[in-house]
Enzyme design. Structure first.
Site, mmCIF file in Angstrom:
data_model
loop_
_atom_site.group_PDB
_atom_site.id
_atom_site.type_symbol
_atom_site.label_atom_id
_atom_site.label_comp_id
_atom_site.label_asym_id
_atom_site.label_seq_id
_atom_site.Cartn_x
_atom_site.Cartn_y
_atom_site.Cartn_z
ATOM 1 N N HIS A 18 4.913 -1.209 1.559
ATOM 2 C CA HIS A 18 3.490 -2.734 2.147
ATOM 3 C C HIS A 18 3.348 -2.394 3.856
ATOM 4 C CE1 HIS A 18 3.474 -6.116 3.446
ATOM 5 N NE2 HIS A 18 3.118 -6.782 1.586
ATOM 6 N N ASP A 33 3.874 -6.674 -6.045
ATOM 7 C CA ASP A 33 3.206 -6.507 -7.149
ATOM 8 C C ASP A 33 4.358 -5.585 -8.303
ATOM 9 O OD1 ASP A 33 1.114 -6.930 -6.923
ATOM 10 O OD2 ASP A 33 0.929 -5.374 -5.050
HETATM 11 N N1 ACO Z 1 5.072 5.845 -3.282
HETATM 12 C C1 ACO Z 1 5.567 6.790 -2.758
HETATM 13 N N2 ACO Z 1 5.186 6.944 -1.078
HETATM 14 C C2 ACO Z 1 4.843 6.134 -0.512
HETATM 15 C C3 ACO Z 1 4.520 4.283 -0.921
HETATM 16 C C4 ACO Z 1 4.794 4.674 -2.294
HETATM 17 N N3 ACO Z 1 4.028 3.492 -3.324
HETATM 18 N N4 ACO Z 1 4.067 4.032 -0.299
HETATM 19 C C5 ACO Z 1 3.919 4.478 0.551
HETATM 20 N N5 ACO Z 1 4.243 5.542 0.805
HETATM 21 C C6 ACO Z 1 4.723 6.559 1.919
HETATM 22 C C7 ACO Z 1 3.295 7.517 2.073
HETATM 23 O O1 ACO Z 1 2.870 8.440 1.096
HETATM 24 C C8 ACO Z 1 3.754 7.835 3.494
HETATM 25 O O2 ACO Z 1 4.398 8.767 3.426
HETATM 26 P P1 ACO Z 1 4.102 9.771 4.744
HETATM 27 O O3 ACO Z 1 4.755 9.584 6.168
HETATM 28 O O4 ACO Z 1 5.304 11.493 4.125
HETATM 29 O O5 ACO Z 1 2.756 10.523 4.928
HETATM 30 C C9 ACO Z 1 4.534 6.789 3.741
HETATM 31 O O6 ACO Z 1 5.019 6.353 2.605
HETATM 32 C C10 ACO Z 1 3.649 5.515 4.745
HETATM 33 O O7 ACO Z 1 3.200 4.822 3.489
HETATM 34 P P2 ACO Z 1 1.518 4.596 4.447
HETATM 35 O O8 ACO Z 1 0.502 4.563 3.161
HETATM 36 O O9 ACO Z 1 0.930 4.911 6.208
HETATM 37 O O10 ACO Z 1 1.693 3.022 4.719
HETATM 38 P P3 ACO Z 1 0.764 1.916 4.899
HETATM 39 O O11 ACO Z 1 1.032 1.208 5.391
HETATM 40 O O12 ACO Z 1 -0.908 2.855 4.659
HETATM 41 O O13 ACO Z 1 0.743 1.534 2.912
HETATM 42 C C11 ACO Z 1 0.724 0.527 1.085
HETATM 43 C C12 ACO Z 1 1.202 0.418 1.775
HETATM 44 C C13 ACO Z 1 -0.913 0.426 0.576
HETATM 45 C C14 ACO Z 1 1.383 -0.533 0.145
HETATM 46 C C15 ACO Z 1 1.823 1.654 0.127
HETATM 47 O O14 ACO Z 1 2.708 1.399 0.439
HETATM 48 C C16 ACO Z 1 1.303 1.839 -1.446
HETATM 49 O O15 ACO Z 1 -0.066 2.419 -1.447
HETATM 50 N N6 ACO Z 1 1.957 1.259 -1.704
HETATM 51 C C17 ACO Z 1 1.667 1.434 -3.653
HETATM 52 C C18 ACO Z 1 0.824 0.603 -4.187
HETATM 53 C C19 ACO Z 1 1.126 -1.206 -3.800
HETATM 54 O O16 ACO Z 1 2.177 -1.491 -4.188
HETATM 55 N N7 ACO Z 1 0.016 -1.716 -3.388
HETATM 56 C C20 ACO Z 1 0.489 -3.415 -3.652
HETATM 57 C C21 ACO Z 1 1.343 -3.858 -2.351
HETATM 58 S S1 ACO Z 1 1.307 -4.796 -1.733
HETATM 59 C C22 ACO Z 1 -0.329 -6.498 -2.207
HETATM 60 O O17 ACO Z 1 -1.086 -5.932 -1.754
HETATM 61 C C23 ACO Z 1 0.154 -7.433 -2.710
#
Ligand code: ACO
Length: 428
Positions: free
Chosen positions: A306, A363
């Protein structure tokens, strides 16, 4: 003396005011930065930028705290009443009994759709995505309720909010029935909000769908937990659209489009697909974790991570407990719940997820609970939208009531070609 931040650029020194919120979060006020210095700030995806002051929802992402109008989210879980929470989010305080009764009556009065909207459903192809239908139909409501194109005053806002919050479940249920080729069920004014939605979804001619209290509570809880989440992607969309003084219907329709994305509200569908894939044997939980960590693979562990929470999302905790409770009450089991628990256990003990502070988000368990209620997967994000609608309305109202609000117009750092001449076709 008021705190100042100091910015030094070359030999110039600028003092910038520091704002402090009621929970102590501090923000450097750069409102005058460009005028005073000619400089912009660069903050892609606005990860460090507070775009407004808001009194609706407080989140402490490090501690895993979420409060609506100051009240911890956990306190809404024992006797969940979505309509009460919706009113509170919009109007800023818990309603008195007569206010709640009036709002409930308004919801009942407004539950029908204009027959013209019903005809529009007839022309949609079967299998049309319910989020597309929801967004288009919310926008269309502006055609049928033109008096709310310009909302002035609390009463007018309450009427418009009641129309939206009431009709959204009728639209959602009709889109589901349309996809299955089933006749529409008109809303039943004797039923409460959630029971009425389930009736419109699942009753069939001559057979009323009976809603148990456990299921009604569970759906109220799901809607409440999605009620608002400060400046998330869909809410920011509603605010950006509203900042142009676009009407409430248009702003909420735009927010639905943003919510549809798999990185936002669409993640609950992705979680379910992932769990089903594991259940069918196409993937083991261990493989799933491995794929999620593989940077050459675009797959993510959906329902994890998140932008704001660097701790367990409190909504996921409540939903996890609710899943256990509802399955016990309904004397049911769901293998997907066991798979989700296993995935959570693996992820929370894996250095990749620990180091990045990736925890279950709302979620991760919401789909399993919605499935227990009988909601099909392609309606999950629609249910998220029903729950989030009061939040969008509350945020739109807060912005609308703010005399200092301006049209949202971010800047950019231009990286394209310098001035160049137009070439006629024969010279290209
Ligand atoms: N699975 C694997 N790796 C992940 C995940 C995940 N679910 N979420 C984040 N990471 C990793 C990224 O690859 C990144 O790794 P790095 O530092 O090696 O490059 C690091 O964790 C940071 O992630 P970001 O994408 O920069 O985090 P951001 O804050 O931009 O994204 C998000 C948040 C979009 C929710 C992300 O965690 C994600 O894609 N999660 C899966 C989708 C999801 O569950 N979305 C619902 C969110 S809650 C809502 O909207 C109601």
């Amino acid at each position: 003396m008021a705190e100042k931040a100091v910015l030094t650029v070359g030999d110039q020194r600028y003092e910038l005011p520091v704002l402090e919120g009621t929970e102590g979060e501090r923000a450097i006020d750069i409102t005058r930065l460009r005028d005073d210095t000619g400089l912009l700030t660069y903050d892609p995806a606005l990860g460090n930028t507070a775009v407004c002051k808001s009194a609706i929802t407080f989140i402490d992402g490090d501690k895993g705290i979420l409060r609506y109008r100051g009240i911890p989210i956990e306190q809404f879980a024992s006797r969940p009443n979505f309509v009460e929470v919706a009113w509170m989010l919009i109007f800023g305080r818990l309603p008195r009994q007569e206010e709640l009764n009036r709002f409930s009556d308004l919801l009942t009065c407004n539950e029908l759709l204009h027959e013209g909207v019903g005809y529009q459903f007839q022309h949609l192809p079967p299998g049309a995505p319910p989020m597309a239908i929801l967004s288009a139909t919310l926008s269309n409501l502006a055609c049928y309720h033109p008096t709310f194109l310009a909302i002035e005053g609390e009463e007018s806002l309450e009427e418009a909010a009641a129309r939206l919050i009431s009709k959204v479940r009728t639209i959602a249920a009709f889109s589901y029935r349309r996809a299955l080729g089933l006749p529409f069920n008109y809303p039943d004014p004797r039923l409460r909000y959630c029971a009425n939605f389930l009736h419109m979804m699942f009753s069939i001619p001559y057979q009323q769908y009976i809603v148990t209290p456990e299921v009604e509570d569970a759906l109220n809880l799901v809607f409440i937990l999605h009620g608002d989440h400060e400046q998330n992607c869909s809410t920011s969309t509603a605010r950006v659209v509203g900042s142009a003084k676009a009407n409430l219907f248009a702003s909420c329709a735009a927010a639905v489009c943003a919510l549809w994305g798999p990185l936002h509200g669409g993640a609950n569908v992705e979680v379910m697909e992932m769990l089903k894939r594991i259940h069918k044997g196409g993937l083991s939980p261990e493989d799933c974790i491995r794929e999620a960590k593989d940077k050459t693979n675009p797959f993510r562990l959906y329902g994890f991570g998140h932008r704001v929470y660097r701790n367990y999302d409190p909504r996921a905790k409540i939903l996890h407990e609710a899943c256990d409770r509802v399955f016990t009450q309904l004397k049911r089991k769901d293998p997907l719940l066991d798979i989700a628990r296993k995935l959570e256990e693996l992820a929370l003990s894996d250095p990749y997820f620990i180091d990045r502070k990736l925890y279950p988000n709302v979620d991760f368990y919401s789909g399993i609970l919605l499935r227990a209620i009988g909601i099909p997967t392609d309606m999950f994000t629609v249910c998220f939208a029903i729950g989030r609608l009061p939040g969008w309305i509350a945020q739109w109202k807060e912005q609308h009531d703010d005399p200092t609000s301006k049209i949202c117009r971010p800047r950019q750092v231009y990286t394209g070609p310098n001035e160049t001449d137009y070439l006629p076709m024969e010279k290209r």
